[in-house]
Design a protein around this motif. Sequence first.
Motif, PDB file in Angstrom:
ATOM      1  N   LEU A 146       0.727  -1.419   0.016  1.00 21.44           N
ATOM      2  CA  LEU A 146       0.201  -0.088  -0.026  1.00 21.44           C
ATOM      3  C   LEU A 146       0.868   1.221   0.122  1.00 21.44           C
ATOM      4  O   LEU A 146       1.631   1.412   0.991  1.00 21.44           O
ATOM      5  N   VAL A 147       0.783   2.106  -1.060  1.00 21.19           N
ATOM      6  CA  VAL A 147       1.724   3.350  -1.314  1.00 21.19           C
ATOM      7  C   VAL A 147       0.599   4.271  -0.539  1.00 21.19           C
ATOM      8  O   VAL A 147      -0.364   4.805  -1.553  1.00 21.19           O
ATOM      9  N   VAL A 148       1.115   5.128   0.276  1.00 19.24           N
ATOM     10  CA  VAL A 148       0.340   6.116   0.868  1.00 19.24           C
ATOM     11  C   VAL A 148       0.808   7.734   0.501  1.00 19.24           C
ATOM     12  O   VAL A 148       1.866   8.024   0.415  1.00 19.24           O
ATOM     13  N   PRO A 149      -0.045   8.345  -0.287  1.00 17.90           N
ATOM     14  CA  PRO A 149       0.310   9.511  -0.858  1.00 17.90           C
ATOM     15  C   PRO A 149       0.531  10.763   0.327  1.00 17.90           C
ATOM     16  O   PRO A 149      -0.038  10.405   1.619  1.00 17.90           O
ATOM     17  N   PRO A 150       1.108  11.801   0.156  1.00 24.64           N
ATOM     18  CA  PRO A 150       1.260  12.853   1.078  1.00 24.64           C
ATOM     19  C   PRO A 150      -0.032  13.156   1.805  1.00 24.64           C
ATOM     20  O   PRO A 150      -1.108  13.259   0.839  1.00 24.64           O
ATOM     21  N   SER A 151      -0.139  13.527   2.957  1.00 20.74           N
ATOM     22  CA  SER A 151      -1.409  14.355   3.372  1.00 20.74           C
ATOM     23  C   SER A 151      -1.590  15.529   2.786  1.00 20.74           C
ATOM     24  O   SER A 151      -0.728  16.231   2.148  1.00 20.74           O
ATOM     25  N   THR A 152      -2.688  15.954   2.775  1.00 26.28           N
ATOM     26  CA  THR A 152      -2.992  17.336   2.053  1.00 26.28           C
ATOM     27  C   THR A 152      -2.501  18.431   2.834  1.00 26.28           C
ATOM     28  O   THR A 152      -2.383  19.690   2.396  1.00 26.28           O
TER      29      THR A 152
END
Length: 172
Positions: A146-152
Amino acid sequence: MSDGARVIVGVSGSLHSLTALHRAAEEARERQATLVPVLAWTPVGGERNYRARPCPPLLRAWQDLADTRMDNALERAFGGLPIGVPVRPLVVRGDAGTVLTGLADRPGDLLVVSTGEQAGARTRLRRLTRRSVTRHCLDHARCGVLVVPPSTLHEDLRALHRGIDLRELVAA
């Protein structure tokens, strides 16, 4: 907890990795799995340089720094260990991508990684000299990744750092 299920997450202490750590904790709770935050480290200058000029006291100091980075990351993310999920933090000497894919070796494991830093001069130079940990994990993992994008919030922090008025972002 189900059959030794694990959610393994790469931790560096960066905001990106803390976002991934939070997502990994959520996944571990949902799966009733053990959360395994992993901080991989190598001697300053790399393994090759250390082998050429070993210094055990210096190596111990680097290990201690890595242990402190893990403690600080867990403190920054959760105020200590997360509640409601079994946690087994690991600090391992080795290249991050290799360590993570080596540990996430069971079909039921889930490996969680962040997308890493966004494009920038330092990142471009790093990309030229070093392969992405995320790319290594995607290419070599023997389990789900699971690749997690940066938080907004990361963009807001970047804007604040650059001196942009946050009200400009809200008005846009």
